[in-house]
Design an enzyme around this catalytic site. Structure first.
Site, PDB file in Angstrom:
ATOM      1  CE  LYS A  77      66.825  34.689  18.123  1.00  0.00           C
ATOM      2  NZ  LYS A  77      67.933  34.686  19.252  1.00  0.00           N
TER       3      LYS A  77
HETATM    4  N1  GLU Z   1      67.239  33.441  22.807  1.00  0.00           N
HETATM    5  C1  GLU Z   1      68.394  33.096  23.221  1.00  0.00           C
HETATM    6  C2  GLU Z   1      69.777  33.224  22.442  1.00  0.00           C
HETATM    7  O1  GLU Z   1      69.446  34.259  21.461  1.00  0.00           O
HETATM    8  C3  GLU Z   1      68.502  31.516  23.591  1.00  0.00           C
HETATM    9  C4  GLU Z   1      68.164  30.670  22.732  1.00  0.00           C
HETATM   10  C5  GLU Z   1      68.300  29.351  23.099  1.00  0.00           C
HETATM   11  O2  GLU Z   1      68.230  28.963  24.251  1.00  0.00           O
HETATM   12  O3  GLU Z   1      67.908  28.288  22.196  1.00  0.00           O
HETATM   13  O4  GLU Z   1      70.779  32.984  22.517  1.00  0.00           O
END
Ligand code: GLU
Length: 408
Positions: free
Chosen positions: A97
Site C-alpha cells: 500500500k
Molecule cells: N486499492 C484497492 C484495495 O484496497 C485495490 C488494490 C489493487 O487493485 O491492487 O483493494
C-alpha cells in the site's frame, strides 16, 4: 487494529514464534519526500510512503492513496490487510500500500500530475511488474495510473503496462476493473441474501460512501432489484423508503460533485443512517466508522464491509456475538478490485485483452468459491467470519514462508 487482529489469529493458528514474527512485520517501508512546483510558482514538499508487506508469494500488490490523513502507520496496516486479501483469494501477490499525505481536492490536475510523476521517479528503485504493482485507492484514479505507467515506461525506454493496474482501457487497462470492487460487494451481498432466504426484489440496502466502491455497489445492487433506501458521502446522507434512483443520483453527482441537495430524497444524519433498519448495510468509505458505541445498535441482517477496516476491534467483538448479523469480512468483501487487478496484470503480461463478460464471470467464480471457503472454515472451527478469512489467509502466507525456508 491490523496487529491486534494478527495476534488473535496467530494465537488461534498456534503459529510457531519464528514464523509468527516473519509474518507480522513488513519487508520494506519506504518514505520519500516529493517536492513539486505549485501553480503559483512556490515549491511544496509532500511526504509519500510505500509499504511492501512481503514478497514471499510474488510481487506486492495494492493501492496508492492521496488523502490528508495518510501516514506510515496507516499505510503499513493497509499493506498487511492487502497481504491477507491477496492470500485469501489465492492471488500470486504479497500486500502493498502507498500514499501521499495531501488534499487532492485542493490541487489542480497539473499539480497532481507533477506530484504523481515525481513520486513515481522516487519509487523507481523499489517497484516493477515483478516487485510492486500499484493500483488506485482513495483519492487516486485511472488517470493517476496512466501517469505512473508513462513515467515508468519513459524511464525504461519501452511501454510497461504491467507496472500498474486500474489503468484506462485505452492504455491496456482491463474491462470490468472500474466497477470490480463495488460489483464484488454487491455480488457477495446477494449470495448472503440467498443464504438467509431473502429475495433480492424485497431487500433493502444502506450504503455509506458514493466514491468508486459505493457507487458500483449501489449500481449493481439496484440492477439485482435491491432497493437502496439510504446513501451517504462526505457531504451528507440521503434517505428514501421507496428507494433512491441511483442513476438519477449519479447524474446529479456528475453535475454537483456531492450527493447533498439531491431533490428526490430526504436529507438525514449520516451517523444515524448506519443504525437504521435494512437488510444490507455496506460501509464503503473510510475505516473505523462502526465502533463500540454504534455496533450494538446496527439494525441490518448483512454487514458487507466494502471499506478496508470499517469496524474497530471493539465493534468486531460486539458484532461477533450477534447471531442476527451475517458479516462479510472486508478482505473478502472488497477483494473484487484486486482480483480484477490480478486479471489485468495477467492480460498485460500476455499482451492479451479479455472481454468484460469473461472478466466478470471469472471474478464471480473466484469470489463465490472464497465466500463458501470462509463460511465452511468458520463453521468447522467455530470462528467469527472475519477471523476465519484472516486465518485462511495467514496460514497460506505462513505455509509459503516455512516451505521456502529461511535464507541464508
Ligand atoms: N486499492 C484497492 C484495495 O484496497 C485495490 C488494490 C489493487 O487493485 O491492487 O483493494
Amino acid at each position: 487494529m491490523a496487529v491486534s487482529q494478527f495476534d488473535r489469529v496467530a494465537d488461534f493458528l498456534k503459529l510457531p514464534a519464528d514464523i509468527r514474527e516473519r509474518c507480522k512485520w513488513p519487508k520494506r517501508i519506504i518514505t520519500v519526500t516529493v517536492p513539486i512546483r505549485r501553480d503559483d510558482g512556490t515549491t511544496e514538499v509532500f511526504f509519500g510512503h510505500r509499504v511492501q508487506h512481503h514478497l514471499t508469494r510474488g510481487p506486492v500488490k495494492g493501492g496508492l492513496r492521496y488523502h490528508p490523513d495518510v501516514n506510515v502507520g496507516e499505510v503499513a496496516a493497509l499493506a498487511m490487510w492487502m497481504n491477507w486479501k491477496c492470500a485469501l483469494l489465492d492471488l500470486p501477490f504479497g500486500g502493498g500500500k502507498g500514499g501521499i499525505s495531501c488534499n487532492p481536492s485542493e490541487m489542480s490536475d497539473g499539480e497532481l500530475e507533477r506530484m504523481t510523476r515525481r513520486f513515481t521517479m522516487e519509487m523507481i528503485p523499489f517497484i516493477g511488474p515483478e516487485i510492486d504493482v500499484m493500483a488506485p485507492d482513495m483519492g487516486t484514479n485511472e488517470q493517476t495510473m496512466a501517469w505512473i505507467m508513462d513515467t515508468y515506461s519513459t524511464h525504461s525506454g519501452h511501454l510497461v503496462p504491467s507496472i500498474v493496474t486500474g489503468k484506462p482501457i485505452s492504455l491496456q487497462g482491463s474491462a470490468g476493473r472500474t466497477r470490480a470492487t463495488g460489483h464484488g460487494v454487491a455480488f457477495l451481498s446477494s449470495i448472503a441474501l440467498s443464504k438467509l432466504g431473502i429475495k433480492e426484489e424485497s431487500a433493502t440496502a444502506i450504503i455509506q460512501g458514493f466514491g468508486n466502491v459505493g457507487l458500483y455497489t449501489a449500481v449493481t445492487l439496484a440492477s439485482y432489484g435491491v432497493k437502496i433506501i439510504g446513501i451517504s458521502d462526505a457531504s451528507g446522507a440521503l434517505w428514501s423508503q421507496d428507494g433512491i434512483d441511483i442513476h438519477a443520483l449519479r447524474a446529479y453527482v456528475s453535475d454537483h460533485k456531492v450527493i447533498s441537495g439531491f431533490p428526490a430524497a430526504e436529507s438525514i444524519d449520516p451517523n444515524e443512517m448506519l443504525t437504521r433498519k435494512c437488510d444490507i448495510l455496506a460501509p464503503c468509505a473510510v475505516g473505523g466508522v462502526i465502533h463500540a458505541s454504534n455496533a450494538g445498535r446496527l439494525d441490518c441482517k448483512i454487514l458487507a464491509k466494502g471499506a478496508n477496516g470499517p469496524t474497530t476491534p471493539d465493534a468486531d467483538l460486539i458484532i461477533e456475538k450477534r447471531d442476527d448479523i451475517l458479516m462479510i469480512p472486508d478482505i473478502l468483501c472488497n477483494a473484487g478490485g484486486v482480483t480484477v487487478s490480478y486479471f489485468e496484470w495477467v492480460q498485460n503480461l500476455q499482451r492479451f485483452q479479455w472481454t468484460e463478460k469473461e472478466v466478470i464471470s471469472k471474478l464471480e467464480t473466484k469470489l463465490h468459491a472464497t465466500f463458501e471457503q470462509v463460511m465452511s472454515y468458520a463453521a468447522k472451527h467455530k470462528l467469527p467470519k472475519r477471523m476465519s478469512a484472516q486465518a485462511i489467509a495467514i496460514s497460506t502466507v505462513a505455509n509459503a514462508k516455512s516451505t521456502r525456508g529461511l535464507f541464508p
